[in-house]
Write an enzyme that holds these catalytic residues in place. Sequence first.
Site, PDB file in Angstrom:
ATOM      1  N   GLU A 175       0.263-109.464  31.045  1.00 15.80           N
ATOM      2  CA  GLU A 175      -0.817-109.511  32.030  1.00 15.80           C
ATOM      3  C   GLU A 175      -1.956-110.451  31.621  1.00 15.80           C
ATOM      4  O   GLU A 175      -3.117-110.012  31.507  1.00 15.80           O
ATOM      5  CB  GLU A 175      -1.373-108.114  32.295  1.00 15.80           C
ATOM      6  CG  GLU A 175      -0.352-107.159  32.860  1.00 15.80           C
ATOM      7  CD  GLU A 175      -0.925-105.798  33.225  1.00 15.80           C
ATOM      8  OE1 GLU A 175      -2.126-105.581  33.030  1.00 15.80           O
ATOM      9  OE2 GLU A 175      -0.161-104.964  33.728  1.00 15.80           O
ATOM     10  N   GLU A 356       6.565-102.971  33.877  1.00 15.44           N
ATOM     11  CA  GLU A 356       5.620-101.859  34.035  1.00 15.44           C
ATOM     12  C   GLU A 356       5.614-101.425  35.485  1.00 15.44           C
ATOM     13  O   GLU A 356       5.488-102.255  36.390  1.00 15.44           O
ATOM     14  CB  GLU A 356       4.176-102.249  33.688  1.00 15.44           C
ATOM     15  CG  GLU A 356       3.864-102.292  32.239  1.00 15.44           C
ATOM     16  CD  GLU A 356       2.374-102.520  31.972  1.00 15.44           C
ATOM     17  OE1 GLU A 356       1.529-102.132  32.801  1.00 15.44           O
ATOM     18  OE2 GLU A 356       2.078-103.107  30.926  1.00 15.44           O
TER      19      GLU A 356
HETATM   20  O1  IFM Z   1      -2.274 -99.229  30.722  1.00 18.17           O
HETATM   21  C1  IFM Z   1      -2.190-100.434  31.427  1.00 18.17           C
HETATM   22  C2  IFM Z   1      -1.439-101.482  30.628  1.00 18.17           C
HETATM   23  O2  IFM Z   1      -2.018-101.701  29.379  1.00 18.17           O
HETATM   24  C3  IFM Z   1      -1.419-102.787  31.368  1.00 18.17           C
HETATM   25  N1  IFM Z   1      -0.926-102.600  32.714  1.00 18.17           N
HETATM   26  C4  IFM Z   1      -1.510-101.549  33.507  1.00 18.17           C
HETATM   27  C5  IFM Z   1      -1.480-100.237  32.746  1.00 18.17           C
HETATM   28  C6  IFM Z   1      -2.111 -99.116  33.594  1.00 18.17           C
HETATM   29  O3  IFM Z   1      -3.418 -99.430  33.899  1.00 18.17           O
END
Ligand code: IFM
Length: 464
Positions: A175, A356
């Site tokens: 990210e 994710e």
């Molecule tokens: O916890 C975070 C992660 O570190 C990065 N992506 C989003 C998740 C939830 O907010």
Amino acid sequence: MTNDRGQTGTSGQPAGVDFVWGASTSSYQIEGAAHVEGRGDSIWDRYCRELGKVQNGDTGDVACDHYHRFREDVALMRELGVNAYRFSIAWPRVLPRGRGAANEAGLQFYDRLIDALLAAGIEPWVCLYHWDLPQALSELGGWENRDIAGWFADYTALVARHYGDRVKRFATFNEPCVFTLFGYGLGWHAPGIADRAALHKAIHHVNLSHGAAVDVLRASVAGASIGAIHNRQPCYAATPAKEDAEAALRLAAYWNDAFPYPQHFACYPPTLLEAIEPYMEPGDLARIARPIDWFGLNHYSPHYIKADSNLIGATFGPPPDDVPRTPIGWPIVPAAFRDTLLDLHGRFGLPIYVLENGTASEDKLDAAGIVQDDGRIAYLQGYTGAMGEAIAAGADVRGYFVWSLLDNFEWTAGYTQRFGIVYVDYPTQRRIPKASARWYADMIGKERRQMVPVGNNVAAAAEG
Ligand code: IFM
């Protein structure tokens, strides 16, 4: 396998190989052991210590104590039946000052973790950077300093040398849009900078570091399968107002395109070029756009954007009243996930791994010792079902990793938001698989047994 420019990657999954079901975490969010065995400070250690930055004054000092309890966590994953685990390496644990002398104890921790995963039949997926920049490098300008591309390449070389015999799956960054925009543009995350020049320098230097790391991994890890992990979400205007529509376009360029475009197409989105150009040198775009093997996607929900007086002129607004939301207010729109996967497939032409997806929910350990997180199960059913639809419509999705294995340190929300499928009782560090963990394990088991496309089984599970 070929990438979007028709080039052949050196490795990657051949078509037809089993779908990968996994779980994701990150170093600062779970490891704890922040001040033991030679680990250096990261920008998040420093940020947490600044009063009022993180809810309840929480820190990652102990987190889930995964540093000491990783064997239990690997055993949990084995029980769940996941075949891959995505974690990140804490740069300051292996290089306490970010460069120079390595920390042998830190390197050995990841040796132990990787060996335990392999012994359990779980493939390690290593992410090189999930936001915990060594504080010592931040004091030299961090991502604002162009030299960081060389520091990151050296760190990557250390990781490749040390683990490349056992690890083949590498992601450069997690990210990048979030840690640059929030950390250097809006001042919401470590290192807490809100400055226009800082933001645009950071974006470009992260992209240069990505390209440098891909080259290092390609040259030093035989059979490496390399990607980067990006958010991609539809950015809708929060209202019909013209200024909100313009704000949504501005934010989308930072959020969705500032990294994938230079990394895949060797160009910046036109709306960002003028701001980034002063920091570019001849040949930079070719240094950034190195061939990779897959696209890592993190996706939770669409954004609803409104105009703002901040330096990008845009911020996050509420979703319309009729859009369902998670307990922390994130919109639940599985169709947007399906459409994002199809859009990615068409735009980049690379195999996609969802690295994710998940939700925070108000999890409570009941008197019987159970965490009945039905909201999370419904969310996961909806989103994996949408992924099944995207696959059926032709998207080349090769894997899905739930966020997250464990409840953990949720950045400025501290420990107030629980994203895990495994409940962590922080005072005792006891791990309690939630109902969603059982659901995930059952779903993986059924998918494997029946060998039919994902989505069909998800729908069957939903029916009963
Ligand atoms: O916890 C975070 C992660 O570190 C990065 N992506 C989003 C998740 C939830 O907010």
